[in-house]
Design an enzyme around this catalytic site. Structure first.
Site, short mmCIF file in Angstrom:
data_model
loop_
_atom_site.label_atom_id
_atom_site.label_comp_id
_atom_site.label_asym_id
_atom_site.label_seq_id
_atom_site.Cartn_x
_atom_site.Cartn_y
_atom_site.Cartn_z
N ASP A 31 0.71 -0.97 0.12
CA ASP A 31 -0.20 -0.25 0.27
C ASP A 31 0.87 1.48 -0.01
O ASP A 31 1.56 0.73 0.77
CB ASP A 31 -0.99 -0.31 1.23
CG ASP A 31 -1.83 1.04 1.38
OD1 ASP A 31 -2.33 0.61 2.18
OD2 ASP A 31 -1.21 2.32 0.71
N GLU A 83 30.22 7.67 5.11
CA GLU A 83 29.84 5.99 5.86
C GLU A 83 29.29 5.59 3.82
O GLU A 83 29.27 4.66 4.14
CB GLU A 83 28.95 5.80 6.12
CG GLU A 83 27.36 6.01 6.22
CD GLU A 83 26.59 5.31 6.36
OE1 GLU A 83 26.32 4.10 6.64
OE2 GLU A 83 25.90 6.30 7.67
N CYS A 120 26.29 7.73 10.18
CA CYS A 120 25.54 8.78 10.38
C CYS A 120 25.43 10.08 11.55
O CYS A 120 25.41 11.31 11.26
CB CYS A 120 24.12 9.17 10.19
SG CYS A 120 23.34 7.44 8.62
N SER A 211 16.94 -1.66 15.08
CA SER A 211 18.08 -0.64 15.03
C SER A 211 17.34 1.17 15.49
O SER A 211 17.54 1.48 16.24
CB SER A 211 18.84 -0.47 13.42
OG SER A 211 17.27 0.70 13.00
N HIS A 244 18.14 13.14 13.93
CA HIS A 244 18.76 12.94 12.83
C HIS A 244 17.33 11.94 12.26
O HIS A 244 16.42 11.29 12.67
CB HIS A 244 19.65 11.66 13.21
CG HIS A 244 19.46 10.51 12.47
ND1 HIS A 244 20.39 11.11 10.55
CD2 HIS A 244 19.76 8.90 12.20
CE1 HIS A 244 20.56 9.66 9.95
NE2 HIS A 244 20.03 8.83 10.59
N LYS A 253 8.75 8.63 16.27
CA LYS A 253 8.96 8.18 17.96
C LYS A 253 9.67 8.84 18.60
O LYS A 253 9.24 8.44 20.33
CB LYS A 253 9.42 6.49 17.48
CG LYS A 253 8.49 5.59 16.51
CD LYS A 253 9.59 4.28 15.90
CE LYS A 253 9.17 3.53 14.86
NZ LYS A 253 7.77 2.58 15.38
N ASN A 328 17.05 9.23 3.64
CA ASN A 328 17.69 8.93 4.55
C ASN A 328 19.18 9.70 3.10
O ASN A 328 19.42 9.57 2.82
CB ASN A 328 18.42 8.22 4.84
CG ASN A 328 18.78 8.14 6.20
OD1 ASN A 328 19.26 9.15 6.64
ND2 ASN A 328 18.74 6.89 6.40
P1 HMG Z 1 9.08 -2.20 6.90
O1 HMG Z 1 9.32 -3.49 8.19
O2 HMG Z 1 9.12 -2.83 5.75
O3 HMG Z 1 8.26 -1.67 7.88
O4 HMG Z 1 10.15 -0.81 7.41
P2 HMG Z 1 6.60 -1.57 8.93
O5 HMG Z 1 6.35 -3.24 8.02
O6 HMG Z 1 6.90 -1.78 9.90
O7 HMG Z 1 6.25 -0.21 8.30
C1 HMG Z 1 6.68 0.52 8.21
C2 HMG Z 1 5.87 1.89 8.81
O8 HMG Z 1 4.31 2.54 7.90
C3 HMG Z 1 5.02 1.13 10.78
O9 HMG Z 1 4.85 2.16 11.51
C4 HMG Z 1 3.45 1.23 9.80
O10 HMG Z 1 2.72 0.20 10.31
C5 HMG Z 1 3.75 2.10 8.72
P3 HMG Z 1 5.27 1.99 12.87
O11 HMG Z 1 4.72 0.64 13.64
O12 HMG Z 1 7.17 2.14 13.28
O13 HMG Z 1 4.73 3.51 13.45
N1 HMG Z 1 2.17 1.08 8.09
C6 HMG Z 1 1.50 2.12 7.13
N2 HMG Z 1 0.84 3.12 7.49
C7 HMG Z 1 0.23 3.73 6.81
N3 HMG Z 1 -0.32 3.02 5.81
C8 HMG Z 1 -0.22 1.89 5.46
C9 HMG Z 1 0.65 1.43 6.60
N4 HMG Z 1 1.52 0.37 5.99
C10 HMG Z 1 2.64 0.26 7.19
N5 HMG Z 1 -0.98 1.86 4.49
C11 HMG Z 1 11.83 -0.36 8.46
C12 HMG Z 1 11.29 -0.18 8.50
C13 HMG Z 1 12.70 0.75 9.48
C14 HMG Z 1 12.66 -1.71 9.86
C15 HMG Z 1 12.70 -0.27 7.38
O14 HMG Z 1 12.72 0.49 6.38
C16 HMG Z 1 14.62 -0.74 7.66
O15 HMG Z 1 15.39 -1.08 7.66
N6 HMG Z 1 14.57 0.75 7.42
C17 HMG Z 1 16.83 0.80 7.73
C18 HMG Z 1 17.11 1.01 9.23
C19 HMG Z 1 16.73 2.28 9.43
O16 HMG Z 1 16.42 3.05 8.97
N7 HMG Z 1 16.76 2.29 11.02
C20 HMG Z 1 15.87 3.39 11.79
C21 HMG Z 1 16.85 3.86 13.26
S1 HMG Z 1 18.67 3.38 12.68
C22 HMG Z 1 19.03 4.81 11.94
O17 HMG Z 1 18.79 5.92 12.11
C23 HMG Z 1 21.18 4.69 11.40
C24 HMG Z 1 21.22 4.80 9.52
O18 HMG Z 1 20.30 6.20 9.62
C25 HMG Z 1 22.35 4.39 9.63
C26 HMG Z 1 23.59 5.54 10.02
O19 HMG Z 1 23.50 5.32 10.49
O20 HMG Z 1 24.36 5.20 9.27
C27 HMG Z 1 19.75 3.65 9.66
#
Ligand code: HMG
Length: 445
Positions: A31, A83, A120, A211, A244, A253, A328
């Site tokens: 979606d 990075e 980051c 993460s 960030h 969150k 990002n």
């Molecule tokens: P995912 O598991 O595919 O997504 O990926 P999900 O199923 O958790 O859905 C995401 C959100 O969308 C959820 O919200 C769902 O409910 C919502 P939440 O429950 O979390 O509040 N959702 C919807 N909302 C409205 N309408 C809909 C719908 N469907 C779902 N139809 C995940 C999410 C973060 C795991 C993925 O994006 C990922 O692996 N990202 C990379 C890691 C990341 O960004 N982590 C963040 C913290 S770490 C960080 O910030 C460091 C970083 O920048 C690197 C660095 O420091 O170098 C990453």
């Protein structure tokens, strides 16, 4: 004490974009709301064939030098945060300096150059280095150029693919800065974590769900550490809270958790008590699990309160607007959040001079850093002239098949020939490899 901080900011976005709702979601069978509402990203910026971390960084730096009328002699250090580096020895800052020397008289032979790594977080660490260098009196009247530049690509099919982005932010750090002054007080939250890492590989190994928890835990530690030196924080102390932003949903969150923390033992907690009760205190619960369940229930209620929603609209929403349009940018991401807030204030004609922001940086692996910034008199002029809207509007819209090619072009394991999607003009471009496998660049008029 003389103020030290950010005197100028410029950004350079990758010149392509992937529309997550229209182009990515249908192929993934998801979606579109998952991306636009849940994750909060409409478009990812991606680099064209002739772009990389050097071109984006050098282009942002050139725009900054031109706007401020600087020459190489004005710059005493060039620090690059990334990075996405492609060399374990030669820093990206040398390539960027080489690019800039093609177009300016003079050179950077007496500037200290380096490259900082901590996921980051390192963009903010470069600001620290510049701040400390100036405060130590070692700058000889010169300013520091800090460039955060990344191509944030994930393995195809990784859940992180939806959060990709590419771009650079260049910042000039100087005494008596025009945009913001940095606080001396800082807080850190740091621990050996394996939530996101790239052990000698281009694309990250990511435990996405974990993460999120690590981000929140380290941010909370950093806030507590900051408060231990700067005193308790209160929502009204800060006009914006740029964090960030790996994706806006993450900031949602963090904001809720942060608001609970900074309203504890304040008149805001008391005012909310009639509707949602007082915040749970651990000493009132027999087990940690019971306490955590009570916290979750309190946060669910808090999210729906008028007080929280008004604070979020004013103090957080303006910080995530640009991120939702670009994805990002890793090391540049928190610096985009600050810029996003300042641009929003300028467009609404808000007078920010003298106001404070609480800036929360984060890098996986993992470390958070929190400091305050005081907005300076010249902030409006510093952000109003930026061509952010034009850059974002001019991006080429990729089809999914084109996106796959772009991902392959920038995959170090693949060798593919792909035509460029846009025409470079007035910018540095990547032109190929030299005899020692170095990357080569030239300026296109
Ligand atoms: P995912 O598991 O595919 O997504 O990926 P999900 O199923 O958790 O859905 C995401 C959100 O969308 C959820 O919200 C769902 O409910 C919502 P939440 O429950 O979390 O509040 N959702 C919807 N909302 C409205 N309408 C809909 C719908 N469907 C779902 N139809 C995940 C999410 C973060 C795991 C993925 O994006 C990922 O692996 N990202 C990379 C890691 C990341 O960004 N982590 C963040 C913290 S770490 C960080 O910030 C460091 C970083 O920048 C690197 C660095 O420091 O170098 C990453």
């Amino acid at each position: 004490m003389t103020a030290v901080g950010i005197d100028a900011i410029e950004l350079w976005s990758g010149k392509l974009r992937l529309d997550l709702a229209e182009t990515f979601a249908p192929v993934k069978g998801e979606d579109p709301g998952k991306y636009t509402k849940g994750i909060g990203i409409e478009y990812s910026s991606l680099p064209d064939v002739y772009e990389d971390i050097v071109t984006m960084g050098a282009n942002a730096a050139k725009q900054l030098m031109d706007r401020k009328g600087l020459t190489p002699d004005d710059i005493g250090r060039i620090d690059v945060a990334t990075e996405s580096a492609f060399d374990n020895s030669k820093p990206v800052s040398t390539y960027i300096a080489g690019c800039l020397e093609q177009v300016y008289d003079g050179d950077f032979h007496h500037a200290n150059k380096g490259e900082r790594k901590f996921a980051c977080l390192s963009g903010t660490q470069c600001l620290d280095d510049a701040y400390n260098w100036i405060r130590a009196g070692r700058n000889r009247g010169r300013a520091a150029l800090v460039i955060a530049t990344d191509t944030a690509l994930y393995e195809r099919g990784d859940p992180g693919e939806a959060t990709q982005g590419a771009g650079a932010v260049a910042m000039l750090i100087d005494e008596e800065p025009d945009i913001v002054a940095l606080s001396t007080e800082q807080g850190y939250g740091s621990a050996d974590e394996t939530d996101f890492l790239k052990p000698n590989q281009q694309f990250p190994s990511v435990d996405g769900k974990r993460s999120i928890q690590v981000y929140l835990a380290r941010m909370r530690e950093a806030l507590e550490d900051y408060e231990s030196v700067a005193g308790d924080t209160h929502p009204e102390d800060f006009v914006y809270f740029p964090f960030h932003t790996p994706y806006p949903g993450m900031v949602r969150k963090a904001a809720l958790l942060g608001y609970r923390h900074i309203t504890r033992d304040t008149e805001i907690e008391d005012a909310l008590a009639d509707d949602i009760g007082m915040q749970p205190r651990e000493e009132n619960y027999e087990t940690r699990e019971d306490y955590e369940e009570a916290i979750r229930a309190y946060m669910d209620e808090l999210k729906g309160t008028r007080q929280y929603q008004e604070w979020y609209e004013q103090a957080i929403e303006p910080t995530i607007q640009v991120s939702g349009q670009v994805g990002n940018w890793y090391t540049a991401s928190v610096h985009l959040a600050r810029l996003s807030a300042l641009r929003a204030a300028a467009s609404e004609d808000v007078d920010l001079a003298g106001e404070k922001m609480l800036v929360g940086s984060y890098g996986s692996g993992a470390q958070a850093e929190i400091h305050a910034e005081t907005v300076r008199d010249g902030w409006r002029e510093g952000v109003e002239g930026l061509d952010v809207d034009a850059q974002l509007a001019d991006r080429y819209d990729l089809s999914f098949e084109e996106y796959e090619l772009v991902h392959d072009v920038h995959n170090h394991q693949k060798e593919v020939e792909v035509e460029e999607f846009t025409q470079p003009e007035g910018e540095f471009v990547f032109t190929g490899w030299g005899r020692m496998n170095e990357r080569r660049y030239e300026y296109v008029e």
